[in-house]
Design an enzyme around this catalytic site. Structure first.
Site, PDB file in Angstrom:
ATOM      1  N   GLU A 101      10.913   2.565   6.344  1.00 14.21           N
ATOM      2  CA  GLU A 101      10.328   1.436   7.055  1.00 14.21           C
ATOM      3  C   GLU A 101      10.869   0.171   6.393  1.00 14.21           C
ATOM      4  O   GLU A 101      10.793   0.041   5.165  1.00 14.21           O
ATOM      5  CB  GLU A 101       8.798   1.490   6.948  1.00 14.21           C
ATOM      6  CG  GLU A 101       8.149   0.362   7.725  1.00 14.21           C
ATOM      7  CD  GLU A 101       6.620   0.368   7.683  1.00 14.21           C
ATOM      8  OE1 GLU A 101       6.036   1.262   7.045  1.00 14.21           O
ATOM      9  OE2 GLU A 101       6.047  -0.543   8.291  1.00 14.21           O
ATOM     10  N   ARG A 110       6.566  14.117  -3.753  1.00 13.82           N
ATOM     11  CA  ARG A 110       7.133  12.797  -4.069  1.00 13.82           C
ATOM     12  C   ARG A 110       7.620  12.770  -5.499  1.00 13.82           C
ATOM     13  O   ARG A 110       7.097  13.478  -6.355  1.00 13.82           O
ATOM     14  CB  ARG A 110       6.051  11.721  -3.984  1.00 13.82           C
ATOM     15  CG  ARG A 110       5.538  11.405  -2.636  1.00 13.82           C
ATOM     16  CD  ARG A 110       4.401  10.402  -2.766  1.00 13.82           C
ATOM     17  NE  ARG A 110       4.892   9.036  -2.782  1.00 13.82           N
ATOM     18  CZ  ARG A 110       5.132   8.334  -1.681  1.00 13.82           C
ATOM     19  NH1 ARG A 110       4.949   8.863  -0.503  1.00 13.82           N
ATOM     20  NH2 ARG A 110       5.563   7.095  -1.762  1.00 13.82           N
ATOM     21  N   LYS A 142       5.994   0.608  -2.410  1.00 17.10           N
ATOM     22  CA  LYS A 142       6.539  -0.684  -1.971  1.00 17.10           C
ATOM     23  C   LYS A 142       5.473  -1.771  -1.996  1.00 17.10           C
ATOM     24  O   LYS A 142       5.759  -2.917  -2.323  1.00 17.10           O
ATOM     25  CB  LYS A 142       7.105  -0.540  -0.557  1.00 17.10           C
ATOM     26  CG  LYS A 142       8.536  -0.026  -0.554  1.00 17.10           C
ATOM     27  CD  LYS A 142       9.107  -0.027   0.842  1.00 17.10           C
ATOM     28  CE  LYS A 142       8.657   1.206   1.591  1.00 17.10           C
ATOM     29  NZ  LYS A 142       9.216   1.359   2.923  1.00 17.10           N
TER      30      LYS A 142
HETATM   31  P1  ATP Z   1       6.011   3.449  -0.123  1.00 11.57           P
HETATM   32  O1  ATP Z   1       4.756   4.198  -0.422  1.00 11.57           O
HETATM   33  O2  ATP Z   1       6.752   3.030  -1.324  1.00 11.57           O
HETATM   34  O3  ATP Z   1       5.832   2.338   0.863  1.00 11.57           O
HETATM   35  P2  ATP Z   1       6.866   5.017   2.046  1.00 11.57           P
HETATM   36  O4  ATP Z   1       6.798   6.492   2.062  1.00 11.57           O
HETATM   37  O5  ATP Z   1       5.853   4.317   2.864  1.00 11.57           O
HETATM   38  O6  ATP Z   1       6.926   4.536   0.561  1.00 11.57           O
HETATM   39  P3  ATP Z   1       9.104   4.827   3.749  1.00 11.57           P
HETATM   40  O7  ATP Z   1      10.004   3.682   3.940  1.00 11.57           O
HETATM   41  O8  ATP Z   1       8.220   5.230   4.851  1.00 11.57           O
HETATM   42  O9  ATP Z   1       8.264   4.489   2.474  1.00 11.57           O
HETATM   43  O10 ATP Z   1       9.906   6.079   3.186  1.00 11.57           O
HETATM   44  C1  ATP Z   1      11.085   6.593   3.739  1.00 11.57           C
HETATM   45  C2  ATP Z   1      11.225   8.011   3.285  1.00 11.57           C
HETATM   46  O11 ATP Z   1      11.251   8.070   1.873  1.00 11.57           O
HETATM   47  C3  ATP Z   1      10.062   8.859   3.756  1.00 11.57           C
HETATM   48  O12 ATP Z   1      10.567  10.043   4.321  1.00 11.57           O
HETATM   49  C4  ATP Z   1       9.280   9.142   2.506  1.00 11.57           C
HETATM   50  O13 ATP Z   1       8.683  10.400   2.565  1.00 11.57           O
HETATM   51  C5  ATP Z   1      10.353   9.047   1.412  1.00 11.57           C
HETATM   52  N1  ATP Z   1       9.757   8.650   0.143  1.00 11.57           N
HETATM   53  C6  ATP Z   1       9.050   7.531  -0.117  1.00 11.57           C
HETATM   54  N2  ATP Z   1       8.611   7.525  -1.386  1.00 11.57           N
HETATM   55  C7  ATP Z   1       9.070   8.655  -1.961  1.00 11.57           C
HETATM   56  C8  ATP Z   1       8.947   9.231  -3.260  1.00 11.57           C
HETATM   57  N3  ATP Z   1       8.268   8.631  -4.248  1.00 11.57           N
HETATM   58  N4  ATP Z   1       9.556  10.417  -3.500  1.00 11.57           N
HETATM   59  C9  ATP Z   1      10.261  11.026  -2.528  1.00 11.57           C
HETATM   60  N5  ATP Z   1      10.400  10.547  -1.281  1.00 11.57           N
HETATM   61  C10 ATP Z   1       9.816   9.380  -0.986  1.00 11.57           C
HETATM   62 MG    MG Z   2       5.878   5.037   5.037  1.00 12.63          MG
END
Ligand code: ATP
Ligand code: MG
Length: 565
Positions: free
Chosen positions: A43, A269, A279
């Site tokens: 995102e 994760r 983020k």
């Molecule tokens: P955040 O919690 O930092 O906002 P998010 O999951 O909302 O992270 P996205 O931009 O939606 O962020 O993530 C894109 C991809 O990265 C998703 O498929 C998510 O599962 C993966 N991802 C995000 N954080 C991690 C992590 N700590 N370890 C592994 N994969 C991750």
């Molecule tokens: Mg997300």
């Protein structure tokens, strides 16, 4: 830098095995799938962090190893938080990490028309309805983990009425949050995600791609699986928090007319000690001014780590070591730092830099003489060539490398004793010069001119120290970075901002570095001998203003501290 900064360089390595690859192997063997297509779906609401690096390495790595492709798709269904600048930074980071997406960059927003049509299909099939419950009412009706929910009074509207209302939602007739389209699934399902989830909500907001075309936006759950299917994704790899959403992912695809049904597979994760991988929280660090932007070298963002001097190869190596499982765990920072050290030990050129200079006059060395010495750029890699360093009557050593008296463990310069200058001669300290306050301001030493490249006769120097010639060195700013948080799990603290390490950045403004470093290019990495690994700042370093960031110390200094506490 490493030999090659692309992930392809690692293609010849042994391929990892893990439960996801086992599933894919079985799918290919059984004929369930004939190809492998993955995607990385960030995102664009912030910069990518080390956790995303894991997802990138898994998705792109699997695609590459199975001769498939991986899409980069911006999951941009929430116009309020998304920015084009984030999207651009994300694409740069993916490329820098060494991966190339298939074709053009994709956007969920590209599918808004089709998603709307699929929503209409659900309404026509009688499995979606327009609901006028307020947000609070909807929450009350949803029930809890132990109690089933209640049906909405709007659940049994006629198809025609639902169609009419949905079109009027699209036309902008209703206020934000006043009305929504929901899937009609099961209000008593033990899985709360299946209790008539919202598919479309009203949000009169400008979108970075579609502008003001839409005032209704599809929810993440509705959008994600359908976007995967539209793109022909075979395996939709995501993190564990989506496990309970999988039945919904499947429900949408089973209830619309589409001939692709990707398999969602969840893995745990990546969490890293002494830092934050969210983020939202990283955004707070930026907004509160704790750091100097998303790409501050203290940030666990990909661009922060890059600016710190971590190579893409080191980050990929670290991710490989963390494995792919469903087990929730937190990885020690030292594991990442060890990958970084290993890579830099191999690839960083050596140089000398004196962070806290102390003047040393070599009393028996001719006043105007300057000697040129060829020193190896890498002691174990002759192929990296040599660099020229200069020796003269006045040199600078680090204040920490001299003591008036010391025990045997102190392997540096001591009054009356001898030490070797790295790449040069052995010197003996004869006398200390002090200022009016008694501070040591200069040392008078004798140089043994018979010791260049050979041992002195009849005595043994105590150790080796680094130095620069006063006249043949340059001033530099050196930023000593350390861990951002002084607790292992800042996310668990009541206010994570309270445990920022006050010494996460110490700036040294009057360091002196050997002349060859005047030619350092931004992002070039070095081992400052005996000091650590450093990198010329990507943005602020230039030939007239040398700025070096400490990437990592030579050894893990936190290991000792943690063992004690
Ligand atoms: P955040 O919690 O930092 O906002 P998010 O999951 O909302 O992270 P996205 O931009 O939606 O962020 O993530 C894109 C991809 O990265 C998703 O498929 C998510 O599962 C993966 N991802 C995000 N954080 C991690 C992590 N700590 N370890 C592994 N994969 C991750
Ligand atoms: Mg997300």
């Amino acid at each position: 830098m490493s030999d090659s900064n692309t992930a392809d360089a690692e293609a010849s390595n042994v391929k990892p095995t893990n439960f996801i690859r086992n599933i894919i192997d079985n799918d290919l063997e059984s004929g369930k799938r004939t190809n492998v297509q993955t995607r990385f779906p960030p995102e664009p609401n912030g910069f990518l962090h080390i956790g995303h690096a894991k997802s990138i390495c898994i998705n792109f790595g699997i695609a590459k190893d199975y001769n498939g492709e991986c899409n980069l798709r911006f999951d941009d269904t929430n116009p309020a938080k998304e920015e084009a600048a984030y999207a651009e930074a994300i694409a740069n980071d993916v490329e820098w990490l060494g991966f190339k997406w298939a074709g053009e960059i994709k956007h969920s927003a590209d599918y808004f028309d089709r998603l709307f049509d699929y929503a209409v299909e659900l309404i026509e099939k009688g499995v979606a309805y327009v609901c006028e419950l307020s947000m609070e009412e909807m929450r009350d009706y949803r029930g809890t983990l132990t109690e089933p929910g209640k049906n909405s009074p709007y659940r049994d509207r006629a198809v025609a009425e639902n169609l009419d209302l949905f079109n009027r939602m699209k036309a902008g007739e209703f206020e934000d949050g006043s009305i929504a389209l929901r899937a009609k699934i099961d209000m008593s399902s033990p899985n709360i995600n299946l209790r008539d989830p919202v598919i479309y909500r009203i949000k009169k907001a400008h979108h970075i791609r579609t502008g003001d075309k839409w005032c209704i936006y599809p929810t993440y759950d509705f959008t994600h699986g359908i976007s995967d299917a539209i793109e022909g994704i075979t395996h939709s790899l995501c993190t564990l928090e989506f496990e309970d959403h999988r039945p919904l992912y499947d429900w949408f695809l089973e209830n619309i007319t589409i001939d692709c049904h990707p398999q969602q597979i969840e893995f745990s994760r990546l969490n890293l000690e002494h830092t934050i991988t969210s983020k939202r929280k990283l955004n707070l660090l930026v907004n509160e001014g704790v750091v100097d932007g998303w790409d501050d070298p203290r940030m666990p963002t990909i661009s922060g780590m890059r600016r710190r001097g971590y190579s893409a190869a080191a980050i990929r190596d670290f991710i490989g070591r963390t494995g792919v499982t469903k087990k929730v765990h937190t990885v020690e920072m030292s594991l990442l730092e060890n990958s970084v050290r290993e890579d830099l030990g191999e690839n960083a050129g050596r140089a000398m830099a004196v962070l806290n200079p102390l003047k040393v006059t070599l009393v028996n060395y001719p006043d105007d003489k300057v000697e040129s010495i060829q020193a190896p750029i890498h002691p174990q890699k002759e192929s990296m060539g040599k660099r020229e360093i200069f020796f003269s009557k006045t040199i600078l050593i680090d204040q920490a490398d001299f003591r008036e008296s010391a025990n045997k463990k102190y392997k540096r310069l001591v009054l009356g004793k001898a030490v070797r200058l790295r790449n040069a001669y052995v010197i003996t300290c004869d006398e200390i010069v002090r200022d009016g306050q008694g501070n040591i301001v200069e040392l008078l030493c004798t140089v043994d001119l018979n010791t260049l490249g050979k041992n002195p006769e009849g005595y043994k120097p105590k150790g080796v120290i680094h130095w620069v010639s006063e006249s043949h060195s340059k001033p530099a700013t050196v930023r000593l970075y350390d861990r951002l948080f002084n607790v292992a799990n800042p996310a668990a603290e009541e206010n994570f901002l309270d445990c920022v390490n006050p010494e996460c950045l110490v700036e040294v403004v009057d360091a002196r570095v050997e002349l060859s470093l005047g030619e350092a290019k931004p992002e070039q990495v070095f081992q400052f001998e005996r000091e650590g690994y450093f990198c010329a700042d990507r943005y602020q370093h230039s030939a007239d203003n040398l700025v070096f960031n400490r990437t990592v110390t030579l050894r893990d200094s936190w290991a000792k501290i943690e063992a004690k506490s």
